[in-house]
Design a protein around this motif. Structure first.
Motif, PDB file in Angstrom:
ATOM      1  N   ALA A 114       0.844  -1.208   0.000  1.00 34.60           N
ATOM      2  CA  ALA A 114       0.000   0.000   0.000  1.00 34.60           C
ATOM      3  C   ALA A 114       0.873   1.248   0.000  1.00 34.60           C
ATOM      4  O   ALA A 114       0.606   2.206  -0.736  1.00 34.60           O
ATOM      5  CB  ALA A 114      -0.933  -0.014   1.214  1.00 34.60           C
ATOM      6  N   ALA A 115       1.928   1.222   0.797  1.00 33.72           N
ATOM      7  CA  ALA A 115       2.840   2.374   0.858  1.00 33.72           C
ATOM      8  C   ALA A 115       3.556   2.545  -0.482  1.00 33.72           C
ATOM      9  O   ALA A 115       3.649   3.652  -1.024  1.00 33.72           O
ATOM     10  CB  ALA A 115       3.853   2.181   1.988  1.00 33.72           C
ATOM     11  N   PHE A 116       4.011   1.437  -1.032  1.00 34.37           N
ATOM     12  CA  PHE A 116       4.747   1.484  -2.301  1.00 34.37           C
ATOM     13  C   PHE A 116       3.885   2.090  -3.412  1.00 34.37           C
ATOM     14  O   PHE A 116       4.341   2.908  -4.210  1.00 34.37           O
ATOM     15  CB  PHE A 116       5.201   0.065  -2.685  1.00 34.37           C
ATOM     16  N   GLY A 143      21.129   7.915  -7.545  1.00 34.29           N
ATOM     17  CA  GLY A 143      21.349   7.673  -6.120  1.00 34.29           C
ATOM     18  C   GLY A 143      20.519   8.578  -5.227  1.00 34.29           C
ATOM     19  O   GLY A 143      19.736   8.091  -4.408  1.00 34.29           O
ATOM     20  N   PRO A 144      20.664   9.898  -5.388  1.00 35.53           N
ATOM     21  CA  PRO A 144      19.879  10.815  -4.572  1.00 35.53           C
ATOM     22  C   PRO A 144      18.369  10.595  -4.725  1.00 35.53           C
ATOM     23  O   PRO A 144      17.635  10.597  -3.737  1.00 35.53           O
ATOM     24  CB  PRO A 144      20.273  12.190  -5.115  1.00 35.53           C
ATOM     25  N   THR A 145      17.923  10.412  -5.964  1.00 33.89           N
ATOM     26  CA  THR A 145      16.486  10.215  -6.178  1.00 33.89           C
ATOM     27  C   THR A 145      16.019   8.958  -5.474  1.00 33.89           C
ATOM     28  O   THR A 145      14.965   8.929  -4.831  1.00 33.89           O
ATOM     29  CB  THR A 145      16.173  10.095  -7.687  1.00 33.89           C
ATOM     30  N   ARG A 146      16.834   7.921  -5.572  1.00 33.23           N
ATOM     31  CA  ARG A 146      16.439   6.678  -4.928  1.00 33.23           C
ATOM     32  C   ARG A 146      16.386   6.829  -3.414  1.00 33.23           C
ATOM     33  O   ARG A 146      15.503   6.303  -2.752  1.00 33.23           O
ATOM     34  CB  ARG A 146      17.387   5.546  -5.307  1.00 33.23           C
ATOM     35  N   GLY A 147      17.350   7.604  -2.895  1.00 32.85           N
ATOM     36  CA  GLY A 147      17.343   7.877  -1.462  1.00 32.85           C
ATOM     37  C   GLY A 147      16.030   8.532  -1.042  1.00 32.85           C
ATOM     38  O   GLY A 147      15.406   8.142  -0.055  1.00 32.85           O
ATOM     39  N   ARG A 148      15.600   9.504  -1.840  1.00 40.70           N
ATOM     40  CA  ARG A 148      14.338  10.190  -1.530  1.00 40.70           C
ATOM     41  C   ARG A 148      13.166   9.227  -1.642  1.00 40.70           C
ATOM     42  O   ARG A 148      12.241   9.256  -0.827  1.00 40.70           O
ATOM     43  CB  ARG A 148      14.140  11.379  -2.478  1.00 40.70           C
ATOM     44  N   CYS A 149      13.184   8.364  -2.666  1.00 40.09           N
ATOM     45  CA  CYS A 149      12.093   7.398  -2.832  1.00 40.09           C
ATOM     46  C   CYS A 149      12.011   6.470  -1.614  1.00 40.09           C
ATOM     47  O   CYS A 149      10.911   6.172  -1.132  1.00 40.09           O
ATOM     48  CB  CYS A 149      12.311   6.552  -4.085  1.00 40.09           C
ATOM     49  N   LEU A 150      13.161   6.039  -1.143  1.00 34.75           N
ATOM     50  CA  LEU A 150      13.168   5.131   0.010  1.00 34.75           C
ATOM     51  C   LEU A 150      12.673   5.847   1.268  1.00 34.75           C
ATOM     52  O   LEU A 150      11.952   5.263   2.077  1.00 34.75           O
ATOM     53  CB  LEU A 150      14.572   4.569   0.229  1.00 34.75           C
ATOM     54  N   THR A 151      13.057   7.111   1.411  1.00 37.58           N
ATOM     55  CA  THR A 151      12.571   7.879   2.561  1.00 37.58           C
ATOM     56  C   THR A 151      11.052   8.034   2.498  1.00 37.58           C
ATOM     57  O   THR A 151      10.348   7.817   3.488  1.00 37.58           O
ATOM     58  CB  THR A 151      13.248   9.273   2.582  1.00 37.58           C
ATOM     59  N   LEU A 171       8.990   6.087   1.010  1.00 36.55           N
ATOM     60  CA  LEU A 171       8.383   4.778   1.246  1.00 36.55           C
ATOM     61  C   LEU A 171       8.313   4.501   2.745  1.00 36.55           C
ATOM     62  O   LEU A 171       7.301   4.017   3.258  1.00 36.55           O
ATOM     63  CB  LEU A 171       9.190   3.691   0.525  1.00 36.55           C
ATOM     64  N   ARG A 172       9.391   4.848   3.424  1.00 37.00           N
ATOM     65  CA  ARG A 172       9.432   4.604   4.865  1.00 37.00           C
ATOM     66  C   ARG A 172       8.376   5.448   5.585  1.00 37.00           C
ATOM     67  O   ARG A 172       7.699   4.982   6.488  1.00 37.00           O
ATOM     68  CB  ARG A 172      10.835   4.922   5.383  1.00 37.00           C
ATOM     69  N   GLU A 173       8.220   6.707   5.155  1.00 38.25           N
ATOM     70  CA  GLU A 173       7.221   7.580   5.762  1.00 38.25           C
ATOM     71  C   GLU A 173       5.816   7.047   5.517  1.00 38.25           C
ATOM     72  O   GLU A 173       4.977   7.013   6.402  1.00 38.25           O
ATOM     73  CB  GLU A 173       7.360   9.004   5.206  1.00 38.25           C
ATOM     74  N   LEU A 174       5.575   6.634   4.265  1.00 38.30           N
ATOM     75  CA  LEU A 174       4.253   6.113   3.936  1.00 38.30           C
ATOM     76  C   LEU A 174       3.964   4.842   4.720  1.00 38.30           C
ATOM     77  O   LEU A 174       2.831   4.589   5.143  1.00 38.30           O
ATOM     78  CB  LEU A 174       4.161   5.824   2.433  1.00 38.30           C
ATOM     79  N   LEU A 175       5.001   4.078   4.932  1.00 37.39           N
ATOM     80  CA  LEU A 175       4.850   2.837   5.677  1.00 37.39           C
ATOM     81  C   LEU A 175       4.492   3.155   7.128  1.00 37.39           C
ATOM     82  O   LEU A 175       3.696   2.461   7.759  1.00 37.39           O
ATOM     83  CB  LEU A 175       6.157   2.043   5.592  1.00 37.39           C
ATOM     84  N   ASP A 176       5.044   4.227   7.648  1.00 39.00           N
ATOM     85  CA  ASP A 176       4.693   4.679   8.997  1.00 39.00           C
ATOM     86  C   ASP A 176       3.210   5.015   9.070  1.00 39.00           C
ATOM     87  O   ASP A 176       2.523   4.651  10.022  1.00 39.00           O
ATOM     88  CB  ASP A 176       5.491   5.944   9.363  1.00 39.00           C
ATOM     89  N   VAL A 177       2.750   5.722   8.044  1.00 41.18           N
ATOM     90  CA  VAL A 177       1.342   6.107   8.018  1.00 41.18           C
ATOM     91  C   VAL A 177       0.445   4.871   7.967  1.00 41.18           C
ATOM     92  O   VAL A 177      -0.615   4.824   8.570  1.00 41.18           O
ATOM     93  CB  VAL A 177       1.053   7.020   6.816  1.00 41.18           C
ATOM     94  N   GLU A 178       0.914   3.854   7.216  1.00 43.17           N
ATOM     95  CA  GLU A 178       0.143   2.616   7.128  1.00 43.17           C
ATOM     96  C   GLU A 178       0.079   1.914   8.474  1.00 43.17           C
ATOM     97  O   GLU A 178      -0.738   1.005   8.670  1.00 43.17           O
ATOM     98  CB  GLU A 178       0.749   1.668   6.088  1.00 43.17           C
TER      99      GLU A 178
END
Lengths: 204, 169
Positions: A144-146, A183-191, A193-200
């Protein structure tokens, strides 16, 4: 039938014990030398990459299966033309995308008036059919977060994972992004994802 | 080569931009998740491996032009599939016959080309097309099937081999 030179010389497969990019490079070199088993290993390892790239272009499963086969068959006469073994994942990604686009424009898109690519951008349907495949709660939340990530983030993370994580060149080329910004973009994507996962909710 | 501390990335000349352990775990988790959400069809790898197990690897690939309803090839009636490569069209009708199928095909442009029908687990069957490009193959067993067309040599030209993706008959 060509001789399996490598097996004969060393008694074991040259890709044995290797992982990711090293493994695929060793397989490609062996395949060029006529080792058919090396080709089979590449097909087994990298078909998930070709499959998901093809599916992400909006093809249904039946058409995607054709495209996956076409991509691998097309590789055969390109084996000797790839400049370096490293280029294999990039070649597979780019060819899968091109073949998927071609499949869509020859008849397939008559059945899908909405450009299939646009569908990726539609916000998550949390209980889409894929939800049924995910029994585990953690999986459901992660998915769901992804799906709430931007299309670009989803593609970037997908290609990163499926091409063995190391191959920036492949990912950069496929996404038409400058290599340095992956690299930087992927870092932001992972961050994100982690935030969205928190919301989930639930433990990470 | 790749060392235990994950330097395979450096070795490939790729900077992973300091992905943390946590990042790598999350990526690994996504890896597993993708296959759960949209699994690669169970027999696809096997079918690709069959399709590429060719004697000659210098082949051109004919693409499947799918008729709308033909997805998956079911039902008992005769069906036709068409494959194309830049300058050749391969049309094949197949009808149940005995324990397997009968193939009637047509190559355009025509010529005395050789058509090989490969079926997984069976030896392949070969038929010669007539001058008009028509060919027929009886008793094609059921299973994963692929066509290989060896084009008749024009004077002085290199031999060409065309292959199709597999059909599930």
């Amino acid at each position: 039938m060509a001789v399996d030179t490598w097996d004969g010389l060393t008694g074991h497969d040259p890709w044995e014990g290797l992982t990711g990019h090293d493994r695929h490079a060793a397989c490609l070199v062996a395949a060029r030398a006529g080792n058919r088993k090396a080709l089979d290993v590449l097909v087994a390892d990298l078909t998930p990459l070709v499959w998901h790239v093809t599916r992400s272009q909006g093809l249904d499963k039946v058409h995607a299966e054709d495209v996956v086969q076409t991509v691998w068959l097309a590789l055969l006469r390109h084996l000797d033309r790839l400049q370096q073994p490293k280029a294999l994942a990039a070649w597979l990604i780019v060819t899968a995308r091109r073949e998927a686009q071609r499949a869509k424009t020859t008849g397939f898109d008559r059945e899908t008036p909405v450009a299939a690519e646009d569908l990726v951008d539609i916000p998550t349907q949390v209980d889409g059919p894929e939800q049924h495949a995910l029994r585990d709660d953690r999986d459901r939340r992660l998915w769901a977060a992804f799906k709430q990530l931007t299309d670009r983030c989803q593609k970037l993370l997908t290609l990163t994972v499926l091409s063995g994580r190391a191959q920036y060149d492949a990912v950069a080329e496929a996404l038409e992004m400058p290599r340095g910004s992956i690299g930087p973009t992927r870092g932001r994507c992972l961050t994100s994802l982690r935030e969205l996962l928190d919301v989930e909710g639930g433990p990470q | 080569m790749s060392s235990a501390d994950g330097n395979e990335f450096d070795e490939a000349g790729v900077d992973m931009d300091n992905l943390t352990e946590q990042d790598l775990l999350l990526l690994a988790e996504l890896d597993v998740l993708f296959d759960k959400v949209d699994p690669v069809p169970a027999d696809l790898v096997e079918r690709v491996q069959f399709a590429i197990a060719l004697e000659d690897l210098d082949v051109e690939v004919a693409r499947w032009e799918r008729a709308e309803e033909l997805a998956g090839v079911r039902g008992a009636g005769p069906n036709t599939v068409t494959f194309t490569v830049e300058d050749l069209t391969i049309m094949v009708s197949f009808a149940p016959a005995g324990a397997g199928y009968r193939f009637d095909g047509w190559l355009v442009p025509g010529g005395p080309h050789t058509v090989e029908v490969r079926v997984a687990g069976h030896s392949s069957t070969t038929a010669e097309a007539d001058e008009g490009g028509r060919f027929a193959v009886d008793d094609v067993p059921k299973g994963t099937t692929q066509l290989v067309v060896h084009l008749a040599n024009g004077t002085g030209s290199r031999p060409r081999t065309i292959v199709t993706p597999t059909l599930m008959l």
